[in-house]
Design a protein around this motif. Structure first.
Motif, PDB file in Angstrom:
ATOM      1  N   UNK A 181       4.416  26.221 -28.227  1.00 27.92           N
ATOM      2  CA  UNK A 181       4.989  26.894 -29.399  1.00 27.92           C
ATOM      3  C   UNK A 181       4.584  25.905 -30.602  1.00 27.92           C
ATOM      4  N   UNK A 182       4.334  26.603 -31.826  1.00 28.17           N
ATOM      5  CA  UNK A 182       3.860  25.755 -32.940  1.00 28.17           C
ATOM      6  C   UNK A 182       5.202  25.675 -33.838  1.00 28.17           C
ATOM      7  N   UNK A 183       5.632  24.153 -33.980  1.00 25.87           N
ATOM      8  CA  UNK A 183       6.703  24.025 -34.805  1.00 25.87           C
ATOM      9  C   UNK A 183       6.573  23.809 -36.360  1.00 25.87           C
ATOM     10  N   UNK A 184       7.693  24.153 -36.938  1.00 28.65           N
ATOM     11  CA  UNK A 184       7.492  24.018 -38.305  1.00 28.65           C
ATOM     12  C   UNK A 184       9.117  23.724 -38.659  1.00 28.65           C
ATOM     13  N   UNK A 185       9.189  22.728 -39.535  1.00 23.77           N
ATOM     14  CA  UNK A 185      10.435  21.937 -40.097  1.00 23.77           C
ATOM     15  C   UNK A 185      10.862  22.660 -41.322  1.00 23.77           C
ATOM     16  N   UNK A 186      12.069  23.440 -40.954  1.00 19.37           N
ATOM     17  CA  UNK A 186      12.783  24.006 -42.383  1.00 19.37           C
ATOM     18  C   UNK A 186      13.780  23.381 -42.894  1.00 19.37           C
ATOM     19  N   UNK A 390      11.628  25.873 -36.521  1.00 20.45           N
ATOM     20  CA  UNK A 390      11.357  27.105 -36.261  1.00 20.45           C
ATOM     21  C   UNK A 390       9.993  27.099 -35.584  1.00 20.45           C
ATOM     22  N   UNK A 391      10.063  27.879 -34.399  1.00 19.97           N
ATOM     23  CA  UNK A 391       8.836  27.629 -33.249  1.00 19.97           C
ATOM     24  C   UNK A 391       8.002  29.057 -33.956  1.00 19.97           C
ATOM     25  N   UNK A 392       6.608  29.142 -33.982  1.00 20.81           N
ATOM     26  CA  UNK A 392       5.830  30.074 -33.797  1.00 20.81           C
ATOM     27  C   UNK A 392       5.248  30.270 -32.614  1.00 20.81           C
TER      28      UNK A 392
END
Length: 396
Positions: A181-186, A390-392
Motif C-alpha cells: 500500500x502507498x503511504x501518505x503522512x497526514x 493514510x494508505x492508498x
C-alpha cells in the motif's frame, strides 16, 4: 463741495430767538445747506446735476459690485459644498482602505501562520528522512543489506512452477505477486477527502480556496496538491522442500549435541506416525533449540500435516513443532509512485473545541453539497492533533 445758503430776512429774525445756530449737514466731506428759494445760479444747478449724476453712477457701480459679490459668494458656497462632499468621500475611501488593509493584514497573518506550520511540518519530515537515511546507512554498513519498514502488503497468488531449470524435482514452487500500500503522512489540522467522481476532485483543486462553515464559524481552507510516498512491487517466490523439514522446541537436555542429533535422526527414521525415511543429515542448533532434518527421499511431505510430533528421549515424550522447510526470495523488485486523482488535501483548518469526529462531519457535509462544487464522498480522514498515516491501494 460746499453750498452756501443765505436765509431771508424773516428767517434771520426767527434765528435770532434760537439759542444756537442750526448745524450744517455734512456727508462724505462736503456740506449741504438749504437751497435758495429765490433762485440759484444756473451754473451751480448744472454742477449739482452733474454731481448727482456721478452719485447715481457710483450707486449703480456699488449695486453691480454687490451683485458680483453675491454671485461670488454663491460660487464660493457651491465650491465649499463640493469641497465638503469630496472631503466626506475621501474620508469614506480612507476608512474603506483602512478596513481593506486590516482584512488583508489579518488574511496575510493567517496565511503566514499556515505557511509556518507547513514549514515546521516539512522540517519534521526532513528530520525524519535524515533519521531514516542514517538508519539505512547504519544497517547497510553493518550487514550490507538495506532493511526498511514498509506498509501493509497485498499478496496475490500468481502461479505454480512445476519444474526448476527445465528439470522436474520434489519441491513445490509457488509465485505470488506482492504490492505494498502507498503511504501518505497526514499532519495536524489537515484532511483527506476521496470522492466517488474524479471530476469533482479535479474541479475542487482548481478552486484553491474554500470557505467552510464549522460550527457557525467560517474558516478559509485551501486545497493543496500532495504526493504519496513510494510504493513497492515484487514477485515472491516460495519453494517448499520435499526433502527437508524444520523442527523447533527441541527440549534442552543435559546431553551432548552429537547424542541429540542421533536421537533426532532415529526418531524421524521410519516413524511410527507414518512416513519418514532414511535421514541424510540433521542440522541441529542447541542455542535456538531448532533443527533441520534432510531425508534422502521424499519423506518430508508426510510430516507437513502434523504440526506437533512426539519425541521420545530418556523415557519421556516431548512434543516437537514441525513445519515445512521453505526458501523465499524476491524477484522483479521495483519502486513506483502513486497519484490519486479522486483525492484532495485540505490545509489550514483552524483548531476548534469540537471533537475530531464532529469537525470531520461538518467538512464532509460542506463538500458533499453540489452548490459548493462538491459531490459524494467515498472516504474522509481529518486529523486535529498529532500525525497519522493514510494508505492508498493501487487500482487493479
Amino acid at each position: 463741495m460746499n453750498l452756501n445758503f443765505k436765509p431771508p430776512c424773516w428767517m434771520e429774525q426767527v434765528s435770532m430767538d434760537l439759542p444756537s445756530p442750526l448745524p450744517s449737514l455734512k456727508d462724505n466731506g462736503f456740506s449741504m445747506t438749504t437751497p435758495d428759494p429765490f433762485g440759484t445760479p444756473e451754473d451751480e444747478m448744472e454742477r449739482l446735476k452733474e454731481e448727482l449724476k456721478k452719485w447715481k453712477e457710483r450707486v449703480e457701480k456699488a449695486e453691480k459690485a454687490k451683485v458680483d459679490l453675491l454671485l461670488c459668494k454663491l460660487r464660493a458656497d457651491e465650491e465649499c459644498a463640493k469641497a465638503e462632499e469630496e472631503l466626506m468621500k475621501l474620508k469614506d475611501f480612507q476608512e474603506k482602505q483602512h478596513k481593506d488593509i486590516s482584512m488583508f493584514r489579518d488574511t496575510h497573518e493567517k496565511e503566514l501562520d499556515v505557511l509556518n506550520q507547513e514549514n515546521a511540518e516539512l522540517k519534521r519530515e526532513i528530520q525524519k528522512l535524515k533519521e531514516d537515511l542514517a538508519e539505512c546507512s547504519s544497517v547497510l554498513s553493518r550487514d550490507g543489506q538495506i532493511k526498511k519498514k514498509v506498509a501493509a502488503m497485498k499478496m496475490k497468488f500468481s502461479h505454480m512452477e512445476d519444474t526448476r531449470d527445465g528439470c522436474p524435482d520434489m519441491n513445490t514452487h509457488c509465485v505470488f505477486g506482492v504490492t505494498t500500500k502507498i503511504p501518505f503522512r497526514l499532519n495536524q489540522n489537515q484532511a483527506l477527502l476521496t470522492f466517488e467522481d474524479e471530476e469533482v476532485a479535479q474541479k475542487l483543486k482548481k478552486m484553491d480556496k474554500h470557505t467552510v462553515n464549522l460550527d457557525n464559524k467560517r474558516a478559509d481552507v485551501r486545497v493543496r496538491p500532495f504526493t504519496p510516498e513510494m510504493g513497492i512491487k515484487f514477485e515472491l517466490h516460495v519453494t517448499i522442500s520435499g526433502k527437508k523439514i524444520n523442527v523447533s522446541e527441541v527440549p534442552d537436555l543435559s546431553i551432548p549435541e552429537d547424542w541429540m542429533r542421533d536421537k533426532l535422526e532415529l526418531n524421524f527414521y521410519k516413524s511410527e506416525q507414518g512416513g519418514g525415511g532414511e535421514v541424510e543429515n540433521v542440522n541441529y542448533d542447541k542455542q535456538s533449540r531448532t533443527a533441520v532434518i534432510t531425508f534422502l527421499g521424499p519423506g518430508a511431505n508426510s510430516f507437513v500435516r502434523c504440526t506437533k510430533y512426539p519425541f521420545f528421549v530418556n523415557g519421556r515424550c516431548y512434543r516437537l513443532s514441525v513445519s515445512p522447510h521453505t526458501n523465499i526470495h524476491l524477484e522483479k523488485f521495483q519502486l513506483f509512485c502513486g497519484i490519486s486523482k479522486k483525492t484532495i488535501l485540505l490545509k489550514g483548518i483552524q483548531e476548534m473545541e469540537d471533537d475530531e469526529e464532529s469537525i470531520q462531519d461538518m467538512i464532509e457535509i460542506h463538500f458533499q453539497k453540489p452548490s459548493n462544487g462538491g459531490g459524494e464522498i467515498e472516504k474522509i480522514k481529518y486529523v486535529s492533533k498529532g500525525v497519522t498515516w493514510v494508505y492508498f491501494e493501487e487500482d487493479t
